[in-house]
Design an enzyme around this catalytic site. Sequence first.
Site, PDB file in Angstrom:
ATOM      1  N   ASN A  90       0.870  -1.177   0.000  1.00 52.61           N
ATOM      2  CA  ASN A  90       0.000   0.000   0.000  1.00 52.61           C
ATOM      3  C   ASN A  90       0.905   1.224   0.000  1.00 52.61           C
ATOM      4  O   ASN A  90       1.498   1.551   1.028  1.00 52.61           O
ATOM      5  CB  ASN A  90      -0.884  -0.046   1.262  1.00 52.61           C
ATOM      6  CG  ASN A  90      -1.712   1.208   1.448  1.00 52.61           C
ATOM      7  OD1 ASN A  90      -1.818   2.029   0.542  1.00 52.61           O
ATOM      8  ND2 ASN A  90      -2.302   1.342   2.628  1.00 52.61           N
ATOM      9  N   TRP A  91       1.017   1.856  -1.162  1.00 54.91           N
ATOM     10  CA  TRP A  91       1.933   2.998  -1.275  1.00 54.91           C
ATOM     11  C   TRP A  91       1.353   4.257  -0.632  1.00 54.91           C
ATOM     12  O   TRP A  91       2.042   5.249  -0.517  1.00 54.91           O
ATOM     13  CB  TRP A  91       2.289   3.245  -2.746  1.00 54.91           C
ATOM     14  CG  TRP A  91       3.430   2.386  -3.222  1.00 54.91           C
ATOM     15  CD1 TRP A  91       3.959   1.303  -2.586  1.00 54.91           C
ATOM     16  CD2 TRP A  91       4.200   2.551  -4.430  1.00 54.91           C
ATOM     17  NE1 TRP A  91       5.005   0.776  -3.315  1.00 54.91           N
ATOM     18  CE2 TRP A  91       5.163   1.521  -4.460  1.00 54.91           C
ATOM     19  CE3 TRP A  91       4.152   3.452  -5.495  1.00 54.91           C
ATOM     20  CZ2 TRP A  91       6.095   1.385  -5.501  1.00 54.91           C
ATOM     21  CZ3 TRP A  91       5.069   3.306  -6.538  1.00 54.91           C
ATOM     22  CH2 TRP A  91       6.029   2.288  -6.539  1.00 54.91           C
ATOM     23  N   LYS A  92       0.062   4.217  -0.254  1.00 51.94           N
ATOM     24  CA  LYS A  92      -0.576   5.408   0.336  1.00 51.94           C
ATOM     25  C   LYS A  92      -0.325   6.612  -0.574  1.00 51.94           C
ATOM     26  O   LYS A  92      -0.303   6.453  -1.780  1.00 51.94           O
ATOM     27  CB  LYS A  92      -0.077   5.611   1.771  1.00 51.94           C
ATOM     28  CG  LYS A  92      -0.228   4.332   2.612  1.00 51.94           C
ATOM     29  CD  LYS A  92       0.012   4.541   4.075  1.00 51.94           C
ATOM     30  CE  LYS A  92      -0.184   3.226   4.813  1.00 51.94           C
ATOM     31  NZ  LYS A  92      -0.036   3.352   6.260  1.00 51.94           N
TER      32      LYS A  92
ATOM     33  N   HIS B 223      -9.473   1.467   4.986  1.00 47.46           N
ATOM     34  CA  HIS B 223      -8.221   1.637   5.724  1.00 47.46           C
ATOM     35  C   HIS B 223      -8.467   2.602   6.887  1.00 47.46           C
ATOM     36  O   HIS B 223      -9.229   3.558   6.754  1.00 47.46           O
ATOM     37  CB  HIS B 223      -7.134   2.177   4.786  1.00 47.46           C
ATOM     38  CG  HIS B 223      -5.778   2.107   5.405  1.00 47.46           C
ATOM     39  ND1 HIS B 223      -5.370   3.000   6.359  1.00 47.46           N
ATOM     40  CD2 HIS B 223      -4.756   1.241   5.227  1.00 47.46           C
ATOM     41  CE1 HIS B 223      -4.137   2.679   6.742  1.00 47.46           C
ATOM     42  NE2 HIS B 223      -3.736   1.617   6.063  1.00 47.46           N
TER      43      HIS B 223
ATOM     44  N   GLU C  28      -6.805   4.932   7.995  1.00 47.54           N
ATOM     45  CA  GLU C  28      -6.503   6.339   7.671  1.00 47.54           C
ATOM     46  C   GLU C  28      -7.690   7.001   6.988  1.00 47.54           C
ATOM     47  O   GLU C  28      -7.917   8.195   7.133  1.00 47.54           O
ATOM     48  CB  GLU C  28      -5.227   6.410   6.812  1.00 47.54           C
ATOM     49  CG  GLU C  28      -3.991   6.128   7.661  1.00 47.54           C
ATOM     50  CD  GLU C  28      -2.803   5.559   6.920  1.00 47.54           C
ATOM     51  OE1 GLU C  28      -2.785   5.592   5.663  1.00 47.54           O
ATOM     52  OE2 GLU C  28      -1.875   5.075   7.592  1.00 47.54           O
TER      53      GLU C  28
ATOM     54  N   GLU D   3      -5.397  -4.526  10.876  1.00 47.31           N
ATOM     55  CA  GLU D   3      -4.296  -3.591  11.088  1.00 47.31           C
ATOM     56  C   GLU D   3      -4.541  -2.779  12.360  1.00 47.31           C
ATOM     57  O   GLU D   3      -5.285  -1.787  12.338  1.00 47.31           O
ATOM     58  CB  GLU D   3      -4.188  -2.619   9.911  1.00 47.31           C
ATOM     59  CG  GLU D   3      -3.981  -3.295   8.570  1.00 47.31           C
ATOM     60  CD  GLU D   3      -3.459  -2.314   7.533  1.00 47.31           C
ATOM     61  OE1 GLU D   3      -2.353  -2.552   7.030  1.00 47.31           O
ATOM     62  OE2 GLU D   3      -4.139  -1.323   7.246  1.00 47.31           O
TER      63      GLU D   3
ATOM     64  N   GLY E 261       2.779   2.160  10.789  1.00 45.48           N
ATOM     65  CA  GLY E 261       3.811   3.181  10.589  1.00 45.48           C
ATOM     66  C   GLY E 261       4.558   3.558  11.853  1.00 45.48           C
ATOM     67  O   GLY E 261       5.271   4.560  11.883  1.00 45.48           O
TER      68      GLY E 261
ATOM     69  N   SER F 217       3.501  -2.191  10.384  1.00 48.51           N
ATOM     70  CA  SER F 217       4.955  -2.278  10.571  1.00 48.51           C
ATOM     71  C   SER F 217       5.547  -3.643  10.199  1.00 48.51           C
ATOM     72  O   SER F 217       6.524  -4.089  10.804  1.00 48.51           O
ATOM     73  CB  SER F 217       5.345  -1.888  11.995  1.00 48.51           C
ATOM     74  OG  SER F 217       4.932  -0.556  12.270  1.00 48.51           O
TER      75      SER F 217
ATOM     76  N   GLY G 213       2.683  -1.161   4.299  1.00 45.02           N
ATOM     77  CA  GLY G 213       2.773   0.241   3.902  1.00 45.02           C
ATOM     78  C   GLY G 213       4.215   0.634   3.610  1.00 45.02           C
ATOM     79  O   GLY G 213       4.730   0.394   2.527  1.00 45.02           O
ATOM     80  N   GLY G 214       4.869   1.208   4.613  1.00 47.03           N
ATOM     81  CA  GLY G 214       6.222   1.763   4.439  1.00 47.03           C
ATOM     82  C   GLY G 214       7.194   0.823   3.737  1.00 47.03           C
ATOM     83  O   GLY G 214       7.948   1.255   2.843  1.00 47.03           O
TER      84      GLY G 214
HETATM   85  P1  PGA Z   1       2.869   0.188   7.640  1.00 50.49           P
HETATM   86  O1  PGA Z   1       1.405   0.458   7.069  1.00 50.49           O
HETATM   87  O2  PGA Z   1       3.335  -1.102   7.048  1.00 50.49           O
HETATM   88  O3  PGA Z   1       3.679   1.377   7.167  1.00 50.49           O
HETATM   89  O4  PGA Z   1       2.752   0.128   9.120  1.00 50.49           O
HETATM   90  C1  PGA Z   1       0.488  -0.584   6.916  1.00 50.49           C
HETATM   91  C2  PGA Z   1      -0.808  -0.063   6.358  1.00 50.49           C
HETATM   92  O5  PGA Z   1      -1.267   0.998   6.811  1.00 50.49           O
HETATM   93  O6  PGA Z   1      -1.399  -0.681   5.454  1.00 50.49           O
END
Ligand code: PGA
Length: 251
Positions: free
Chosen positions: A10-12, A93, A95, A163, A169, A209, A230-231
């Site tokens: 997930n590149w956000k 998600h 977010e 999640e 993150g 993470s 994500g990251g």
């Molecule tokens: P993260 O994000 O791997 O950077 O913790 C995961 C996500 O929000 O899908």
Amino acid sequence: MTRRKLVAGNWKMNGTAADLGEATQISMAAETADGVDVALCVPATLIVRACTATPGFAIGGQDVHAAANGAHTGDISAAMLEDAGASVVIVGHSERREAHGETSEAVAAKAEAALNSTLDVIVCCGESLDVREAGHAVTNVTDQIAASLPANADAQRLSVAYEPIWAIGTGKVAGPEEIGEMHAAIRSKLAEKLGEDAANAVRILYGGSVNGDNAAEIFAIDHVDGALVGGASLTAAKFVPIIHAATGRSV
Ligand code: PGA
């Protein structure tokens, strides 16, 4: 039943054309990842170019509107994602739930729109730190997932991503017991809502993470069928070791 693992990036809100080389390298690693499905959910602006750069590889979106079209400034429909070449989309998600006020009912409608098209869907859920500390994490998440399931749930095309918000993150990962307990509870809730066979076909991903160092341990937990990353999905150097961990290859 054996479920193929799914490792989804997930590149956000990260990435421009200059980053497409990373997508290409990730897609090459995915080609040799036996028994594992890999997808990369990129910003909407990159979907067409990422698809062109990675033929045959699963590129996805990060959100979809519930409606087919109309006066929804800034939104994107399932047909538009398909048209751009996407084959999967993330919905719900945390977010988006937090920053855009998306309710579980809205998430269910988005998932339904995705499944009414050809898109696979990853429905996210997860508790806040307050909820976990108050001892309500399992109830909170299972209620969330029950209310976020689309009416047309198709187990083969539906994944759930657990999640914990406090692990996204932050470098903090839920412990194996916390993950195992939650994934088993999600599976039971899916069985209650969809029936046992369908529930056993749904892939339940862990997110928060995940990296090349902790992925193998996470994938070994019961009911963990992959990861939403994500990251560590932004570069091939960080993402490919997670793909390899899913194949069981040592990293
Ligand atoms: P993260 O994000 O791997 O950077 O913790 C995961 C996500 O929000 O899908």
